[in-house]
Design a protein around this motif. Structure first.
Motif, PDB file in Angstrom:
ATOM      1  N   GLY A 111       0.839  -1.195   0.000  1.00 21.88           N
ATOM      2  CA  GLY A 111       0.000   0.000   0.000  1.00 21.88           C
ATOM      3  C   GLY A 111       0.872   1.242   0.000  1.00 21.88           C
ATOM      4  N   CYS A 112       0.253   2.376   0.208  1.00 18.34           N
ATOM      5  CA  CYS A 112       1.017   3.628   0.214  1.00 18.34           C
ATOM      6  C   CYS A 112       0.209   4.678   0.956  1.00 18.34           C
ATOM      7  CB  CYS A 112       1.296   4.081  -1.210  1.00 18.34           C
ATOM      8  SG  CYS A 112       2.283   5.602  -1.270  1.00 18.34           S
ATOM      9  N   ALA A 113       0.929   5.488   1.748  1.00 19.74           N
ATOM     10  CA  ALA A 113       0.240   6.498   2.559  1.00 19.74           C
ATOM     11  C   ALA A 113       0.031   7.803   1.802  1.00 19.74           C
ATOM     12  CB  ALA A 113       1.058   6.765   3.818  1.00 19.74           C
ATOM     13  N   LEU A 114       0.606   7.929   0.612  1.00 33.04           N
ATOM     14  CA  LEU A 114       0.661   9.261  -0.006  1.00 33.04           C
ATOM     15  C   LEU A 114      -0.571   9.628  -0.827  1.00 33.04           C
ATOM     16  CD1 LEU A 114       4.461   9.557  -0.839  1.00 33.04           C
ATOM     17  CD2 LEU A 114       3.201  10.207   1.202  1.00 33.04           C
ATOM     18  N   ALA A 115      -1.395   8.639  -1.115  1.00 34.79           N
ATOM     19  CA  ALA A 115      -2.748   8.891  -1.635  1.00 34.79           C
ATOM     20  C   ALA A 115      -2.813   9.772  -2.878  1.00 34.79           C
ATOM     21  CB  ALA A 115      -3.619   9.487  -0.519  1.00 34.79           C
ATOM     22  N   CYS A 116      -1.925   9.563  -3.831  1.00 36.33           N
ATOM     23  CA  CYS A 116      -2.048  10.292  -5.099  1.00 36.33           C
ATOM     24  C   CYS A 116      -3.378   9.871  -5.733  1.00 36.33           C
ATOM     25  CB  CYS A 116      -0.894   9.948  -6.036  1.00 36.33           C
ATOM     26  SG  CYS A 116       0.718  10.303  -5.324  1.00 36.33           S
ATOM     27  N   SER A 117      -4.134  10.842  -6.207  1.00 40.38           N
ATOM     28  CA  SER A 117      -5.519  10.524  -6.566  1.00 40.38           C
ATOM     29  C   SER A 117      -5.650   9.716  -7.858  1.00 40.38           C
ATOM     30  CB  SER A 117      -6.337  11.813  -6.677  1.00 40.38           C
ATOM     31  OG  SER A 117      -5.855  12.569  -7.746  1.00 40.38           O
ATOM     32  N   PHE A 118      -4.597   9.710  -8.690  1.00 36.85           N
ATOM     33  CA  PHE A 118      -4.655   8.972  -9.951  1.00 36.85           C
ATOM     34  C   PHE A 118      -4.165   7.536  -9.797  1.00 36.85           C
ATOM     35  CE2 PHE A 118      -0.824  11.576  -9.608  1.00 36.85           C
ATOM     36  CZ  PHE A 118       0.124  10.584  -9.517  1.00 36.85           C
ATOM     37  N   CYS A 119      -3.748   7.156  -8.572  1.00 35.37           N
ATOM     38  CA  CYS A 119      -3.030   5.889  -8.393  1.00 35.37           C
ATOM     39  C   CYS A 119      -3.876   4.884  -7.632  1.00 35.37           C
ATOM     40  CB  CYS A 119      -1.729   6.172  -7.642  1.00 35.37           C
ATOM     41  SG  CYS A 119      -0.899   4.701  -7.055  1.00 35.37           S
ATOM     42  N   SER A 120      -3.917   3.689  -8.162  1.00 35.93           N
ATOM     43  CA  SER A 120      -4.705   2.626  -7.550  1.00 35.93           C
ATOM     44  C   SER A 120      -4.159   2.259  -6.161  1.00 35.93           C
ATOM     45  CB  SER A 120      -4.672   1.421  -8.486  1.00 35.93           C
ATOM     46  OG  SER A 120      -5.596   0.488  -8.114  1.00 35.93           O
ATOM     47  N   THR A 121      -2.832   2.190  -6.042  1.00 34.96           N
ATOM     48  CA  THR A 121      -2.232   1.877  -4.735  1.00 34.96           C
ATOM     49  C   THR A 121      -2.607   2.941  -3.711  1.00 34.96           C
ATOM     50  OG1 THR A 121      -0.353   0.827  -5.820  1.00 34.96           O
ATOM     51  CG2 THR A 121      -0.053   1.430  -3.523  1.00 34.96           C
ATOM     52  N   GLY A 122      -2.582   4.191  -4.174  1.00 36.04           N
ATOM     53  CA  GLY A 122      -2.898   5.306  -3.279  1.00 36.04           C
ATOM     54  C   GLY A 122      -4.301   5.205  -2.696  1.00 36.04           C
ATOM     55  N   GLN A 123      -5.204   4.527  -3.399  1.00 40.86           N
ATOM     56  CA  GLN A 123      -6.580   4.399  -2.896  1.00 40.86           C
ATOM     57  C   GLN A 123      -6.685   3.318  -1.813  1.00 40.86           C
ATOM     58  OE1 GLN A 123      -8.220   6.923  -4.428  1.00 40.86           O
ATOM     59  NE2 GLN A 123      -6.278   7.010  -5.535  1.00 40.86           N
ATOM     60  N   MET A 157       9.367   1.284  -8.573  1.00 38.99           N
ATOM     61  CA  MET A 157       8.256   2.079  -9.074  1.00 38.99           C
ATOM     62  C   MET A 157       6.944   1.308  -8.916  1.00 38.99           C
ATOM     63  SD  MET A 157       8.200   3.953 -12.788  1.00 38.99           S
ATOM     64  CE  MET A 157       9.743   4.844 -12.771  1.00 38.99           C
ATOM     65  N   GLY A 158       7.000   0.224  -8.140  1.00 41.89           N
ATOM     66  CA  GLY A 158       5.780  -0.536  -7.871  1.00 41.89           C
ATOM     67  C   GLY A 158       5.015   0.129  -6.739  1.00 41.89           C
ATOM     68  N   MET A 159       4.430  -0.668  -5.857  1.00 44.99           N
ATOM     69  CA  MET A 159       3.643  -0.079  -4.777  1.00 44.99           C
ATOM     70  C   MET A 159       4.554   0.610  -3.766  1.00 44.99           C
ATOM     71  SD  MET A 159       1.063  -3.263  -4.218  1.00 44.99           S
ATOM     72  CE  MET A 159      -0.070  -2.523  -3.095  1.00 44.99           C
ATOM     73  N   GLY A 160       4.128   1.799  -3.355  1.00 42.23           N
ATOM     74  CA  GLY A 160       4.828   2.470  -2.260  1.00 42.23           C
ATOM     75  C   GLY A 160       5.816   3.524  -2.693  1.00 42.23           C
ATOM     76  N   GLU A 161       6.254   4.290  -1.724  1.00 42.04           N
ATOM     77  CA  GLU A 161       7.245   5.357  -1.935  1.00 42.04           C
ATOM     78  C   GLU A 161       8.563   4.872  -1.327  1.00 42.04           C
ATOM     79  OE1 GLU A 161       7.928   8.577  -3.277  1.00 42.04           O
ATOM     80  OE2 GLU A 161       9.792   8.009  -2.294  1.00 42.04           O
ATOM     81  N   PRO A 162       9.540   4.524  -2.177  1.00 43.61           N
ATOM     82  CA  PRO A 162      10.766   3.907  -1.638  1.00 43.61           C
ATOM     83  C   PRO A 162      11.547   4.791  -0.669  1.00 43.61           C
ATOM     84  CG  PRO A 162      10.973   4.364  -4.002  1.00 43.61           C
ATOM     85  CD  PRO A 162       9.545   4.588  -3.638  1.00 43.61           C
ATOM     86  N   THR A 193      10.664   8.470  -6.979  1.00 43.57           N
ATOM     87  CA  THR A 193      10.000   9.117  -5.843  1.00 43.57           C
ATOM     88  C   THR A 193       8.971  10.133  -6.324  1.00 43.57           C
ATOM     89  OG1 THR A 193      10.340  10.506  -3.886  1.00 43.57           O
ATOM     90  CG2 THR A 193      11.867  10.837  -5.708  1.00 43.57           C
ATOM     91  N   VAL A 194       7.941  10.342  -5.508  1.00 43.86           N
ATOM     92  CA  VAL A 194       6.988  11.403  -5.843  1.00 43.86           C
ATOM     93  C   VAL A 194       7.456  12.748  -5.291  1.00 43.86           C
ATOM     94  CG1 VAL A 194       4.890  10.050  -6.131  1.00 43.86           C
ATOM     95  CG2 VAL A 194       5.526  10.845  -3.859  1.00 43.86           C
ATOM     96  N   GLY A 195       8.615  12.734  -4.623  1.00 44.73           N
ATOM     97  CA  GLY A 195       9.167  14.011  -4.200  1.00 44.73           C
ATOM     98  C   GLY A 195       9.382  14.137  -2.703  1.00 44.73           C
ATOM     99  N   ALA A 333      -0.767  -0.924 -14.247  1.00 52.46           N
ATOM    100  CA  ALA A 333      -0.302   0.237 -13.488  1.00 52.46           C
ATOM    101  C   ALA A 333      -0.267  -0.116 -12.005  1.00 52.46           C
ATOM    102  CB  ALA A 333      -1.220   1.431 -13.719  1.00 52.46           C
ATOM    103  N   CYS A 334       0.619   0.607 -11.309  1.00 47.62           N
ATOM    104  CA  CYS A 334       0.873   0.360  -9.899  1.00 47.62           C
ATOM    105  C   CYS A 334      -0.406   0.179  -9.083  1.00 47.62           C
ATOM    106  CB  CYS A 334       1.675   1.552  -9.398  1.00 47.62           C
ATOM    107  SG  CYS A 334       1.672   1.845  -7.674  1.00 47.62           S
ATOM    108  N   GLY A 335      -0.545  -0.970  -8.437  1.00 45.93           N
ATOM    109  CA  GLY A 335      -1.649  -1.188  -7.499  1.00 45.93           C
ATOM    110  C   GLY A 335      -2.927  -1.705  -8.129  1.00 45.93           C
TER     111      GLY A 335
HETATM  112  S1  SF4 Z   1       2.401   4.388  -4.915  1.00 48.51           S
HETATM  113 FE1  SF4 Z   1       3.388   6.204  -5.789  1.00 48.51          FE
HETATM  114  S2  SF4 Z   1       1.862   7.122  -7.122  1.00 48.51           S
HETATM  115 FE2  SF4 Z   1       0.788   5.658  -5.796  1.00 48.51          FE
HETATM  116  S3  SF4 Z   1       0.021   6.868  -4.044  1.00 48.51           S
HETATM  117 FE3  SF4 Z   1       2.026   6.078  -3.477  1.00 48.51          FE
HETATM  118  S4  SF4 Z   1       3.488   7.662  -4.055  1.00 48.51           S
HETATM  119 FE4  SF4 Z   1       1.562   8.120  -5.117  1.00 48.51          FE
END
Ligand code: SF4
Length: 344
Positions: A111-123, A157-162, A193-195, A333-335
């Motif tokens: 999963g991922c805590a950063l919740a980018c709205s276009f990303c399936s993992t983020g949801q 570049m898979g699930m998560g923010e490394p 990274t998303v930054g 795509a990721c997630g």
């Molecule tokens: S996996 Fe990457 S793109 Fe998806 S919510 Fe996390 S940081 Fe954003």
């Protein structure tokens, strides 16, 4: 007695293990080579270790990898694997063909805590960081299935923010790039990274010779904040400065990833803003065409929209590439595969 899993242990971890047994340090290197290079996980067959040591190892340890619970193969050759971890968390890896070569796209978090709205993992929300063995396990599975030529490049570049799982990522990279480990040069590894600005500086100063990709996706704070909550914490300007620092320190071009989303970030002004942000930074821009995610209000730009956007960008940017989305038919795509798995 429950046996401990050695997957994810580095050379120095195994050297210390050997010293703790009263053995010579070099036995740790031998064990490391067997496990990661020879993919020999049966201790009894490690013929350059003493019989007594092999027995002790077999009694107390195991080397258990990852096995997929689901997989899918696209008509374009892209393959996606879903792994369920010991605590039921799920992660994905994608193997992407590119001519004769293949890139392994691996996850760093469940999963991922950063919740980018276009990303399936983020949801899905954040479950937890992966430990080094779970990062390495994705690659060992591919090696075991397809042999040494399974992949040539690796992208985080898979699930998560490394960069939010920095220490475990670095430990995994140490094993991946070791000549007696997976023996994939750090130059073939890209951290995406998303930054996370402090993480970019840390990576630049780490001495690791990996590549950096920054997912910019929009060139103004206002626009980034609409889809990437992390943009509330780190602005475009400080992100560009950090990327420039990495490029200068590592003497490597940085890649700016720009997910081109139809009707959202593909205007003339978006292209001009983007070219301004990257001015003076040794870099290339990788334009990626968005993979639609069910339930999200974004679409894949059509050919004319892509040509229009890149046509404005080309004369203003040092290098621009367009990456075709792969595996559209398998939700690559990721997630996306994990999202489907969790919903079912
Ligand atoms: S996996 Fe990457 S793109 Fe998806 S919510 Fe996390 S940081 Fe954003």
């Amino acid at each position: 007695m429950k046996r401990l899993n050695l997957l994810g242990n580095t050379v120095s971890d195994l050297e210390n293990l050997m010293l703790s047994f009263g053995e010579k340090r070099y036995q740790g290197r031998r064990l490391f080579k067997w496990l990661y290079q020879s993919l020999q996980h049966d201790f009894s067959r490690m013929t350059d270790l003493s019989q007594e040591l092999r027995e002790v190892l077999a009694e107390r340890y195991t080397f258990a990898g990852l096995e997929p619970v689901n997989s899918a193969r696209s008509v374009d050759g892209t393959e996606k694997f879903l792994f369920r971890l010991s605590d039921e968390a799920v992660i994905e890896s994608v193997l992407i063909p590119d001519g004769e070569k293949r890139t392994a796209c691996i996850s760093s978090q469940a999963g991922c805590a950063l919740a980018c709205s276009f990303c399936s993992t983020g949801q899905m929300g954040f479950k937890r960081n992966l430990i080094p063995g779970e990062i390495i396990g994705q690659l060992l599975f591919l090696r075991e299935r397809y042999g040494r030529g399974a992949f040539h490049n690796i992208v985080f570049m898979g699930m998560g923010e490394p960069l939010l799982n920095y220490d475990n990522m670095v430990k995994a990279i140490e094993i991946i790039s070791s000549e007696i480990g997976l023996s994939v040069s750090a130059r073939k590894i890209t951290v995406s990274t998303v930054g996370i600005v402090p993480g970019i500086y840390q990576l630049a100063d780490s001495g690791l010779k990996v590549n950096l990709a920054v997912s910019l996706h929009a060139a103004t704070d206002e626009k980034r904040r609409k889809t990437m909550p992390i943009a509330n914490k780190f602005g475009v300007r400080e992100l560009a400065e950090a990327a420039g620092y990495f490029a200068g320190k590592r003497k490597k071009r940085v890649t700016f990833e720009y997910l081109l989303i139809g009707g959202y970030n593909d205007s003339r002004q978006d292209a001009i803003d983007l070219s301004r942000v990257i001015q003076g930074i040794p870099c290339k821009i990788n334009v990626i065409l968005y993979n639609p995610v069910t339930g999200l209000p974004y679409w894949r730009p059509i050919r004319d929209e892509v040509d229009y956007f890149t046509g404005i960008l080309y004369p203003r940017a040092p290098a621009v590439t367009i990456r075709k989305s792969r595996g559209l038919d398998i939700a690559a795509a990721c997630g996306q595969l994990a999202g489907k798995y969790i919903q079912n």
